[in-house]
Motif scaffolding. Structure first.
Motif, PDB file in Angstrom:
ATOM      1  N   GLU A 118      91.092  40.388  38.919  1.00  0.00           N
ATOM      2  CA  GLU A 118      90.386  41.645  39.167  1.00  0.00           C
ATOM      3  C   GLU A 118      90.910  42.367  40.405  1.00  0.00           C
ATOM      4  N   ARG A 119      91.227  41.614  41.454  1.00  0.00           N
ATOM      5  CA  ARG A 119      91.756  42.258  42.669  1.00  0.00           C
ATOM      6  C   ARG A 119      93.108  42.915  42.395  1.00  0.00           C
ATOM      7  N   ASP A 120      93.919  42.293  41.573  1.00  0.00           N
ATOM      8  CA  ASP A 120      95.203  42.881  41.189  1.00  0.00           C
ATOM      9  C   ASP A 120      94.973  44.171  40.390  1.00  0.00           C
ATOM     10  N   ILE A 121      94.047  44.130  39.456  1.00  0.00           N
ATOM     11  CA  ILE A 121      93.712  45.324  38.662  1.00  0.00           C
ATOM     12  C   ILE A 121      93.156  46.422  39.570  1.00  0.00           C
ATOM     13  N   LEU A 122      92.297  46.055  40.494  1.00  0.00           N
ATOM     14  CA  LEU A 122      91.694  47.023  41.404  1.00  0.00           C
ATOM     15  C   LEU A 122      92.765  47.771  42.203  1.00  0.00           C
ATOM     16  N   GLN A 123      93.739  47.027  42.671  1.00  0.00           N
ATOM     17  CA  GLN A 123      94.826  47.651  43.428  1.00  0.00           C
ATOM     18  C   GLN A 123      95.605  48.631  42.544  1.00  0.00           C
ATOM     19  N   LYS A 124      95.967  48.179  41.348  1.00  0.00           N
ATOM     20  CA  LYS A 124      96.762  49.016  40.442  1.00  0.00           C
ATOM     21  C   LYS A 124      95.982  50.232  39.957  1.00  0.00           C
ATOM     22  N   SER A 125      94.706  50.055  39.647  1.00  0.00           N
ATOM     23  CA  SER A 125      93.908  51.194  39.181  1.00  0.00           C
ATOM     24  C   SER A 125      93.706  52.198  40.310  1.00  0.00           C
ATOM     25  N   GLY A 126      93.583  51.706  41.530  1.00  0.00           N
ATOM     26  CA  GLY A 126      93.455  52.593  42.678  1.00  0.00           C
ATOM     27  C   GLY A 126      94.711  53.418  42.913  1.00  0.00           C
ATOM     28  N   ILE A 128      96.771  54.592  40.796  1.00  0.00           N
ATOM     29  CA  ILE A 128      96.978  55.695  39.841  1.00  0.00           C
ATOM     30  C   ILE A 128      95.737  56.592  39.706  1.00  0.00           C
ATOM     31  N   GLY A 129      94.746  56.352  40.553  1.00  0.00           N
ATOM     32  CA  GLY A 129      93.548  57.185  40.519  1.00  0.00           C
ATOM     33  C   GLY A 129      92.656  56.945  39.317  1.00  0.00           C
ATOM     34  N   ASP A 130      92.690  55.731  38.770  1.00  0.00           N
ATOM     35  CA  ASP A 130      91.852  55.381  37.618  1.00  0.00           C
ATOM     36  C   ASP A 130      90.500  54.914  38.130  1.00  0.00           C
ATOM     37  N   GLU A 131      89.638  55.873  38.431  1.00  0.00           N
ATOM     38  CA  GLU A 131      88.334  55.565  39.009  1.00  0.00           C
ATOM     39  C   GLU A 131      87.439  54.801  38.041  1.00  0.00           C
ATOM     40  N   GLY A 132      87.572  55.042  36.739  1.00  0.00           N
ATOM     41  CA  GLY A 132      86.756  54.330  35.760  1.00  0.00           C
ATOM     42  C   GLY A 132      86.995  52.829  35.796  1.00  0.00           C
ATOM     43  N   THR A 133      88.272  52.440  35.757  1.00  0.00           N
ATOM     44  CA  THR A 133      88.616  51.019  35.837  1.00  0.00           C
ATOM     45  C   THR A 133      88.269  50.478  37.213  1.00  0.00           C
ATOM     46  N   ASN A 134      88.588  51.265  38.233  1.00  0.00           N
ATOM     47  CA  ASN A 134      88.344  50.848  39.607  1.00  0.00           C
ATOM     48  C   ASN A 134      86.864  50.540  39.834  1.00  0.00           C
ATOM     49  N   SER A 135      85.996  51.426  39.380  1.00  0.00           N
ATOM     50  CA  SER A 135      84.557  51.257  39.558  1.00  0.00           C
ATOM     51  C   SER A 135      84.038  50.030  38.813  1.00  0.00           C
ATOM     52  N   MET A 136      84.466  49.873  37.572  1.00  0.00           N
ATOM     53  CA  MET A 136      84.027  48.736  36.761  1.00  0.00           C
ATOM     54  C   MET A 136      84.434  47.418  37.423  1.00  0.00           C
ATOM     55  N   VAL A 137      85.695  47.317  37.796  1.00  0.00           N
ATOM     56  CA  VAL A 137      86.208  46.070  38.357  1.00  0.00           C
ATOM     57  C   VAL A 137      85.608  45.808  39.738  1.00  0.00           C
ATOM     58  N   SER A 138      85.419  46.853  40.510  1.00  0.00           N
ATOM     59  CA  SER A 138      84.791  46.696  41.826  1.00  0.00           C
ATOM     60  C   SER A 138      83.383  46.120  41.689  1.00  0.00           C
TER      61      SER A 138
END
Length: 159
Positions: A118-126, A128-138
């Motif tokens: 999840e931390r890896d995904i959070l970094q990558k989604s952040g 590219i400005g993917d707030e939807g993925t970022n918010s969910m994973v956070s």
């Protein structure tokens, strides 16, 4: 730069789909582990743990659906076969776990593995400005950190 219907870069979104599918596979293993320990727990703490494990697997089931729907939202196809889950999961399978401490430790170890993904995904989604993925994973991360803390507190011996 080519973007998808959400305005996210296509190439980076495709990589994020792959990472979310890895998370999905690992959540499926975690979920199945929870079902197994829910069914097989034994001992004097049975009643408390049986209920707690059910709470956790119900929560995991909801998160699995959220992950799959996020994959679809950003233009991918969620993994959906047992073989896909086996091939992409890094979480240890808990087979025939009936001891309370081993069951709780399995949860802690599984959540720690999920947090890494999840931390890896959070970094990558952040990036590219993917707030939807970022918010969910956070949200997943903060809940799982608290669960790890509580499970570790349960595992500690009384002083």
């Amino acid at each position: 730069m080519k973007t998808n219907m959400l305005g996210l870069p296509v190439a980076e979104s495709e990589k994020l789909v792959d990472d979310l599918n890895v998370l999905l596979a690992n959540f499926q293993t975690y979920y199945q582990n929870l079902r197994g320990i829910h069914w097989n727990i034994r001992g004097k703490r049975f009643f408390d743990l049986h209920v707690k494990f059910e709470e956790l697997y119900n929560d995991a089931q909801l998160k699995i659906d959220m992950i799959a729907e996020r994959v679809l939202t950003i233009g991918g196809t969620p993994l959906h076969t047992f073989q896909d889950y086996i091939d992409h999961s890094k979480i240890a399978v808990g087979k025939k776990v009936s001891n309370d401490e081993k069951a709780v430790q399995l949860i802690v170890d599984s959540l720690a593995a999920l947090l890494k993904i999840e931390r890896d995904i959070l970094q990558k989604s952040g990036e590219i400005g993917d707030e939807g993925t970022n918010s969910m994973v956070s949200d997943f991360i903060s809940e799982q950190e608290k669960t790890i803390w509580m499970m570790n507190a349960w595992l500690e011996e009384s002083i």
